[in-house]
Design a protein around this motif. Structure first.
Motif, PDB file in Angstrom:
ATOM      1  N   PHE A  24       0.813  -1.196   0.000  1.00 40.85           N
ATOM      2  CA  PHE A  24       0.000   0.000   0.000  1.00 40.85           C
ATOM      3  C   PHE A  24       0.851   1.251   0.000  1.00 40.85           C
ATOM      4  O   PHE A  24       1.926   1.285   0.545  1.00 40.85           O
ATOM      5  CB  PHE A  24      -0.922   0.018   1.218  1.00 40.85           C
ATOM      6  N   ALA A  25       0.317   2.295  -0.589  1.00 40.07           N
ATOM      7  CA  ALA A  25       0.990   3.589  -0.546  1.00 40.07           C
ATOM      8  C   ALA A  25       0.843   4.161   0.845  1.00 40.07           C
ATOM      9  O   ALA A  25       0.094   3.665   1.672  1.00 40.07           O
ATOM     10  CB  ALA A  25       0.374   4.536  -1.572  1.00 40.07           C
ATOM     11  N   ALA A  26       1.524   5.271   1.120  1.00 37.23           N
ATOM     12  CA  ALA A  26       1.466   5.901   2.423  1.00 37.23           C
ATOM     13  C   ALA A  26       0.050   6.428   2.647  1.00 37.23           C
ATOM     14  O   ALA A  26      -0.864   5.688   2.924  1.00 37.23           O
ATOM     15  CB  ALA A  26       2.490   7.014   2.513  1.00 37.23           C
ATOM     16  N   THR A  27      -0.201   7.718   2.531  1.00 37.64           N
ATOM     17  CA  THR A  27      -1.529   8.283   2.723  1.00 37.64           C
ATOM     18  C   THR A  27      -2.306   8.215   1.422  1.00 37.64           C
ATOM     19  O   THR A  27      -1.840   8.686   0.402  1.00 37.64           O
ATOM     20  CB  THR A  27      -1.422   9.751   3.173  1.00 37.64           C
ATOM     21  N   ASN A  28      -3.505   7.634   1.480  1.00 32.45           N
ATOM     22  CA  ASN A  28      -4.350   7.543   0.298  1.00 32.45           C
ATOM     23  C   ASN A  28      -5.026   8.889   0.071  1.00 32.45           C
ATOM     24  O   ASN A  28      -5.836   9.324   0.894  1.00 32.45           O
ATOM     25  CB  ASN A  28      -5.392   6.451   0.502  1.00 32.45           C
ATOM     26  N   ASP A  32     -11.407   9.563   2.845  1.00 30.96           N
ATOM     27  CA  ASP A  32     -12.191  10.684   3.364  1.00 30.96           C
ATOM     28  C   ASP A  32     -11.498  11.318   4.556  1.00 30.96           C
ATOM     29  O   ASP A  32     -10.899  10.631   5.398  1.00 30.96           O
ATOM     30  CB  ASP A  32     -13.579  10.200   3.796  1.00 30.96           C
ATOM     31  N   VAL A  33     -11.597  12.642   4.639  1.00 33.44           N
ATOM     32  CA  VAL A  33     -11.200  13.340   5.851  1.00 33.44           C
ATOM     33  C   VAL A  33     -12.273  13.036   6.892  1.00 33.44           C
ATOM     34  O   VAL A  33     -13.467  13.210   6.620  1.00 33.44           O
ATOM     35  CB  VAL A  33     -11.097  14.860   5.602  1.00 33.44           C
ATOM     36  N   PRO A  34     -11.903  12.523   8.082  1.00 38.24           N
ATOM     37  CA  PRO A  34     -12.919  12.157   9.086  1.00 38.24           C
ATOM     38  C   PRO A  34     -13.891  13.299   9.354  1.00 38.24           C
ATOM     39  O   PRO A  34     -13.512  14.482   9.357  1.00 38.24           O
ATOM     40  CB  PRO A  34     -12.081  11.834  10.329  1.00 38.24           C
ATOM     41  N   ALA A  35     -15.160  12.938   9.566  1.00 45.08           N
ATOM     42  CA  ALA A  35     -16.215  13.942   9.712  1.00 45.08           C
ATOM     43  C   ALA A  35     -15.973  14.886  10.882  1.00 45.08           C
ATOM     44  O   ALA A  35     -16.441  16.029  10.870  1.00 45.08           O
ATOM     45  CB  ALA A  35     -17.570  13.245   9.873  1.00 45.08           C
ATOM     46  N   LYS A 345      -3.122   8.914   9.071  1.00 45.96           N
ATOM     47  CA  LYS A 345      -3.793  10.061   9.679  1.00 45.96           C
ATOM     48  C   LYS A 345      -5.286   9.834   9.898  1.00 45.96           C
ATOM     49  O   LYS A 345      -5.970  10.697  10.435  1.00 45.96           O
ATOM     50  CB  LYS A 345      -3.598  11.297   8.804  1.00 45.96           C
ATOM     51  N   ASP A 346      -5.783   8.675   9.465  1.00 49.01           N
ATOM     52  CA  ASP A 346      -7.221   8.425   9.499  1.00 49.01           C
ATOM     53  C   ASP A 346      -7.497   7.101  10.212  1.00 49.01           C
ATOM     54  O   ASP A 346      -7.478   6.036   9.605  1.00 49.01           O
ATOM     55  CB  ASP A 346      -7.774   8.399   8.068  1.00 49.01           C
TER      56      ASP A 346
END
Length: 420
Positions: A24-28, A32-35, A345-346
């Motif tokens: 997998f890549a680092a950050t996709n 989605d940015v969390p709500a 980050k998510d």
């Protein structure tokens, strides 16, 4: 083939660590940015202040979640404003740091902002890895490894040049007093004659990691546009030199080969990315130990590949690689269907992949794969999950054959990493 001891080891390791994939890549950028992210309130403030209009179509729908890519587009437009009030400028700067990777992919430089906040940047990772290999013919292997990686970056004066390093400390819990400390990277990076240049002990990720995910001592130059890009690498490389051991009667020069490489990347749109490249390794002999089975002390490797994103969740990626001699050991190929992707980050984000690999020993050098190894072919699958912010786990599986014996082999690999 899935042996009882493999199942037992896999379950034990998974209970200890959890799940996820090196593929997998680092950050996709499409996650989605969390709500509940502070970024929505920040963007709402900017919209209310008239700094941004919202989505690329000129609307702003605060009730809907956005992907990191969409958020980066909004931040990029805000960064282009030169008439910001002090409070709005502080918000934009904070957003730019949060979405720095996505902005970089959009061609928006945030280096100046980073330099203003601190001249030296630090990041690192603590990672535990466990793997169990089974072979119908040959010795089964089990491996436990604890890795600590520390990467400082320092800005040089007021220029865009940086000094970078990577320090790695590796421990093997099952082996007493067997630890390794290595400075795997030490290089400078910056703009020169319209290109981005690195010089020193610098890293290369070639052919989506299928040929080479390692370091050379030399230099690279990357130039071009977002649509067509060229990367050139020149240096010296040997697998032997990583542990600092030189065979008796030999010098560092004897165990090192000359490395020359060029890669072309074509990205006509957000969905399609293509690449092609060539590598020449010269000065090879039995002491270099690259296992490339070459004539005239040279290896000529060429490759093509690409990736297509069907939508923000599903992608197809593939690579083909060949040495000058065409037999099954001189060829390599990989194809994967990738779904979503875990983001450090998510929390709660995840991704998975399934694919097939054929990794001829006489053509692969140091792959980035933790599922299949050089000299193996077969099916691979993996899943990755973010347990919390900056805590990622992965579980990978390979089921295929050892190419030299044509006998069945399988591997379970699992890891847990903490990023900081």
């Amino acid at each position: 083939m899935f042996k009882k001891k493999l199942i037992t080891s896999a379950i034990t390791a998974s209970l200890m660590m959890g799940i996820a994939s090196t593929s997998f890549a680092a950050t996709n950028p499409f996650s989605d940015v969390p709500a509940d992210s502070w970024a929505y309130d920040a963007v709402t403030t900017l919209a209310n202040d008239g700094v941004i209009d919202g989505y690329p179509d000129g609307t702003y729908q605060g009730q809907n979640t956005m992907t990191r890519y969409e958020m980066a587009q909004i931040v990029a437009r805000a960064m282009a404003r030169t008439d910001l009030e002090k409070a709005d400028k502080a918000i934009v700067d904070k957003l730019a740091v949060e979405f720095a990777d996505e902005l970089d992919n959009l061609g928006v430089r945030v280096a100046d902002l980073e330099k203003k906040s601190d001249n030296v940047k630090w990041k690192g990772e603590l990672k535990y890895k466990y793997s169990q290999e089974n072979h119908d013919e040959g010795k089964d292997k089990r491996s436990n490894k604890l890795e600590f990686k520390f990467e400082p970056k320092a800005y040089i004066g007021d220029s865009d040049w940086t000094a970078n390093a990577k320090i790695e400390y590796t421990m093997y819990p099952e082996v007493d007093s067997n630890a390794e400390l290595e400075v795997s990277k030490a290089y400078v990076e910056g703009p020169l004659f319209g290109a981005t240049v690195t010089a020193g002990r610098t890293s290369l990720d070639i052919c989506q990691g299928m040929i080479f995910d390692d370091e050379i001592s030399g230099m690279t130059a990357n130039f071009g546009s977002d649509v067509f890009n060229t990367n050139i690498a020149i240096g010296r490389y040997s697998e032997n030199d990583h542990d600092g051991e030189i065979p008796d009667g030999k010098t560092a020069k004897d165990i090192t080969a000359d490395y020359y490489g060029v890669q072309f990347d074509y990205t006509p749109n957000d969905n399609l990315a293509l690449n092609a490249g060539y590598i020449l390794l010269s000065g090879l002999d039995k002491d270099v130990e690259l296992d490339l089975d070459v004539d005239d002390n040279k290896a000529n490797l060429w490759y093509v590949g690409g990736k297509y994103n069907f939508d923000k969740n599903v992608a197809l990626a593939g690579q083909y690689l060949q040495n000058a001699d065409a037999n099954s050991y001189d060829k390599a190929g990989s194809v994967e269907i990738q779904y979503k992707g875990a983001s450090a980050k998510d929390a709660g984000s995840w991704g998975a992949y399934i694919g097939y690999r054929h990794l001829g020993e006489n053509v692969t050098i140091e792959t980035a794969y933790d599922d299949a190894a050089e000299g193996q072919k077969g099916l691979v699958a993996g899943v990755e999950y973010a347990f919390a912010e900056n805590i990622l786990g992965e579980l990978l599986y390979f089921d295929g054959k050892d190419m030299d014996t044509d006998k069945d082999a399988d591997t379970v690999y699992t890891s847990l990493k903490f990023k900081f």
